[in-house]
Design a protein around this motif. Structure first.
Motif, short mmCIF file in Angstrom:
data_model
loop_
_atom_site.label_atom_id
_atom_site.label_comp_id
_atom_site.label_asym_id
_atom_site.label_seq_id
_atom_site.Cartn_x
_atom_site.Cartn_y
_atom_site.Cartn_z
N GLU A 261 0.83 -1.21 0.00
CA GLU A 261 0.00 0.00 0.00
C GLU A 261 0.87 1.26 0.00
O GLU A 261 0.56 2.24 -0.68
N GLN A 262 1.96 1.22 0.74
CA GLN A 262 2.87 2.36 0.78
C GLN A 262 3.51 2.58 -0.58
O GLN A 262 3.63 3.72 -1.05
N ALA B 278 -1.50 -5.41 -9.63
CA ALA B 278 -0.15 -5.98 -9.45
C ALA B 278 0.17 -6.14 -7.97
O ALA B 278 0.78 -7.13 -7.55
N GLY B 279 -0.25 -5.18 -7.16
CA GLY B 279 -0.05 -5.28 -5.72
C GLY B 279 -0.82 -6.44 -5.12
O GLY B 279 -0.30 -7.19 -4.29
N HIS B 280 -2.05 -6.60 -5.57
CA HIS B 280 -2.88 -7.73 -5.11
C HIS B 280 -2.25 -9.05 -5.53
O HIS B 280 -2.24 -10.02 -4.74
N ASP B 281 -1.75 -9.12 -6.75
CA ASP B 281 -1.15 -10.36 -7.24
C ASP B 281 0.08 -10.75 -6.42
O ASP B 281 0.31 -11.94 -6.16
N LEU B 282 0.88 -9.76 -6.04
CA LEU B 282 2.05 -10.05 -5.22
C LEU B 282 1.64 -10.57 -3.85
O LEU B 282 2.19 -11.57 -3.35
N SER B 283 0.67 -9.92 -3.23
CA SER B 283 0.18 -10.36 -1.93
C SER B 283 -0.38 -11.78 -2.02
O SER B 283 -0.11 -12.63 -1.16
#
Length: 234
Positions: A27-28, A83-88
């Motif tokens: 998120e940051q 992309a952030g969701h995919d990494l998480s």
């Protein structure tokens, strides 16, 4: 990453990641439009799956920073959040897979380090070693199964004929490439077959020493069922 087992060093790296801290740093990164502190989590050491998602996030961040027009910013912003969701998700998925492997390793372990032959012939074979026990209090029993497959080298008449016959060296190179791809298919199927057999509660004593891989009746080659040694043969 191993073919069916997560290597030990990657397990250590994955286990060291705190999921809540990861989400906070993602998120940051999205908010500040730079990965920054995210890379201190050593995500690149967690295997190719997680590393690829981190790379995709870095690329999405770069595209979002470069975007100027409001509409483009909206598009790249959506892509960045995905992309952030995919990494998480990738980290959580690998954590779950690791926990499954560790639980299964109490009763069986399939060795996925299979030696690559120096040269291939039409007679292919893959030896899969394993150890198993019925309960955690039992001693380990060691065993192996060798999968064999004779490659059908008859010409494929469905392909158009070449205008010019390749040299002998080129023919040999093409043959070795074909045999390698077939061997790799056999190896992958063999490993997953033994793993899935134990995963489904199969008895290690009933695993044969050798198994002739079945072939597809149409293509004359291997398919997804070729290495299922417990499957009733037609």
């Amino acid at each position: 990453m191993g073919e069916i087992n997560i290597p030990r060093d990657q397990q250590v790296a994955i286990a060291a990641i705190d999921a809540s801290e990861l989400d906070r740093l993602i998120e940051q990164a999205i908010r500040e439009e730079r990965s920054g502190d995210l890379h201190r989590l050593s995500l690149a050491n967690c295997g190719s799956y997680i590393a690829s998602k981190l790379h995709s996030l870095d690329q999405a961040l770069a595209r979002h920073r470069e975007a100027k027009a409001p509409r483009k910013r909206a598009e790249t912003g959506d892509a960045l959040r995905r992309a952030g969701h995919d990494l998480s998700f990738a980290v959580r998925a690998m954590n779950k897979r690791m926990e499954t492997e560790q639980k299964e390793a109490q009763l069986f372990i399939v060795d996925d380090h299979v030696m690559l032959p120096y040269r291939f012939s039409k007679h292919l074979s893959v030896r899969v070693s394993y150890r198993w026990r019925r309960t955690v209090d039992d001693e380990w029993t060691f065993g192996s199964i060798t999968f064999v497959h004779d490659v059908d080298l008859l010409p494929d008449f469905t392909r158009p004929a070449l205008k010019r016959k390749p040299s002998a060296a080129k023919q040999e190179q093409d043959l070795q490439n074909t045999l390698y791809q077939t061997w790799e298919h056999l190896m992958t199927g063999a490993l997953y077959s033994v793993r899935d057999y134990f995963r489904d509660g199969g008895d290690g004593e009933k695993i044969p020493d050798t198994f002739q891989a079945t072939v597809d009746s149409y293509s004359r080659g291997l398919n997804n069922y070729s290495t299922l040694f417990w499957r009733k043969q037609p």
